[in-house]
Design an enzyme around this catalytic site. Structure first.
Site, short mmCIF file in Angstrom:
data_model
loop_
_atom_site.label_atom_id
_atom_site.label_comp_id
_atom_site.label_asym_id
_atom_site.label_seq_id
_atom_site.Cartn_x
_atom_site.Cartn_y
_atom_site.Cartn_z
CG ASN A 147 -3.45 3.83 18.13
OD1 ASN A 147 -3.99 3.11 18.96
ND2 ASN A 147 -4.17 4.51 17.24
CB SER A 148 1.44 6.66 14.92
OG SER A 148 0.39 6.99 14.06
N GLY A 149 2.92 3.82 16.57
CA GLY A 149 4.15 3.38 17.23
C GLY A 149 4.04 3.00 18.68
CE LYS A 192 -3.79 5.02 1.46
NZ LYS A 192 -2.43 4.47 1.27
CB ALA A 220 5.39 -1.16 17.91
CG ASP A 235 -1.65 1.34 1.34
OD1 ASP A 235 -2.55 1.58 0.50
OD2 ASP A 235 -1.32 2.15 2.23
CE1 TYR A 277 0.87 7.77 3.23
CE2 TYR A 277 1.24 5.68 2.12
CZ TYR A 277 0.50 6.46 2.97
OH TYR A 277 -0.63 5.94 3.59
#
Length: 334
Positions: A235-237, A82, A240, A51, A56
């Site tokens: 959630n963006s990091g 997109k 993790a 994706d 980006y």
């Protein structure tokens, strides 16, 4: 790598997808050779869904992804990109606004959800990716989180004009499936009243921290056979790296209140010896309407780790413990 099927279009999709924002230099620069290597590494490890988006790196991600995939069998690849932003070249004396992407390409991003804007964006993406078709085409970042007071105007243009372009591309066989790629599930719920969508990519809002989507919307998707692709399951990091590493949350700093909620999740994970990141990846896949989880991948070792987390057996008792703690809602049929 297990696969599922996007219900309406019948398109097979692997359960773990490659999010290509990182190879567009999200937060930090990456050499082009390394970007190509990490895509090749993901392919070797069984990832077949990739994706990307014009946003980006202002086209950088699409260019790099296209180069990385060009000599691999196209029929085995599943590509999504997109529309909704058109890239326009910047004069040489105008600084580049990377919008979170370091050393972005010298283009300005302009929102355009019109018929012509969608067609132009689609054709430009084909050229950057070096392909003749796109498997999944997503309307990017429509919604109140992005557009604020301009949402109603932008949404009307998107549904009355841009959607028509996407539907035509699907009818012509240039794309297999169409949908939205957004950070708020509510706009997907709204869009379903205006068009026939195959799928939605929801980022940051189908996670162990943000899961109001399961209150009613997942059931609507199941009933109407609209598939979900879940991006940014960490959630963006923060999910993790945990409460100590913090990382990012919704692309920004992690609020203290969120850190406390992460600690509750970590406590339950500790009781069952389950890595928090493994739970974050597998949680959305417990819903039948979810077909794939897309994760940003920038290093081979991280790809291997993500796959290991994805494949780790997690007992049903663990999920029930999270329900009992109020971290997530009860699963359908429970």
């Amino acid at each position: 790598m297990r696969t599922r099927t996007i219900d309406i279009s019948g398109t097979p999709i692997c359960e773990l997808g490659f999010g290509a924002a990182g190879i567009g230099n999200l937060y930090r620069p990456m050499e082009s050779a390394m970007a190509l290597d990490v895509v090749a590494d993901a392919w070797r490890q069984g990832v077949r869904y990739f994706d990307t988006a014009p946003h980006y790196g202002a086209g950088l991600s699409e260019r790099r992804l296209g180069l990385a995939l060009q000599e691999l069998p196209r029929e085995a690849q599943l590509l999504s990109t997109k529309v909704g932003r058109v890239l326009e070249p910047l004069p040489s004396n105008v600084p580049v606004d990377g919008e979170g992407f370091v050393q972005a390409a010298p283009f300005a991003r302009r929102y355009d959800y019109s018929y012509d804007g969608v067609m132009r964006s689609f054709e430009d993406s084909l050229q950057r990716l070096g392909v003749g078709r796109i498997d999944i085409l997503l309307m990017h970042d429509i919604g109140r989180l992005t557009h604020g007071d301009q949402h109603e105007l932008q949404f009307r243009t998107a549904m009355d004009s841009g959607y028509r372009a996407m539907a035509e591309l699907r009818e012509q066989g240039l794309v297999k499936a169409i949908g939205l790629g957004v950070n708020e599930w509510q706009v997907c719920d709204e869009a379903m009243n205006h068009g026939d969508f195959d799928c939605f990519m929801v980022a940051n809002c189908f996670t162990l921290l943000e899961n109001s989507i399961t209150d009613t919307f997942t059931e609507r998707c199941r009933h109407e056979r609209v598939s979900l692709i879940v991006a940014a399951p960490f959630n963006s990091g923060v999910l993790a790296k945990g409460s100590v590493g913090a990382g990012h949350y919704f692309y920004g700093d992690v609020p203290a209140e969120v850190i406390e909620r992460v600690k509750v999740l970590e406590a339950v994970c500790g009781q069952y010896d389950i890595p928090l990141a493994a739970a974050a990846i597998q949680y959305p896949l417990r819903y039948d309407c979810v077909k794939s989880v897309v994760i940003g991948m920038t290093k081979g070792v991280r790809i291997r780790q993500n796959i290991d987390w994805y494949a780790l057996p997690i007992p049903s008792e663990f999920w029930q413990a999270l329900v009992d703690k109020g971290c997530i809602g009860a699963f359908p049929g429970a």
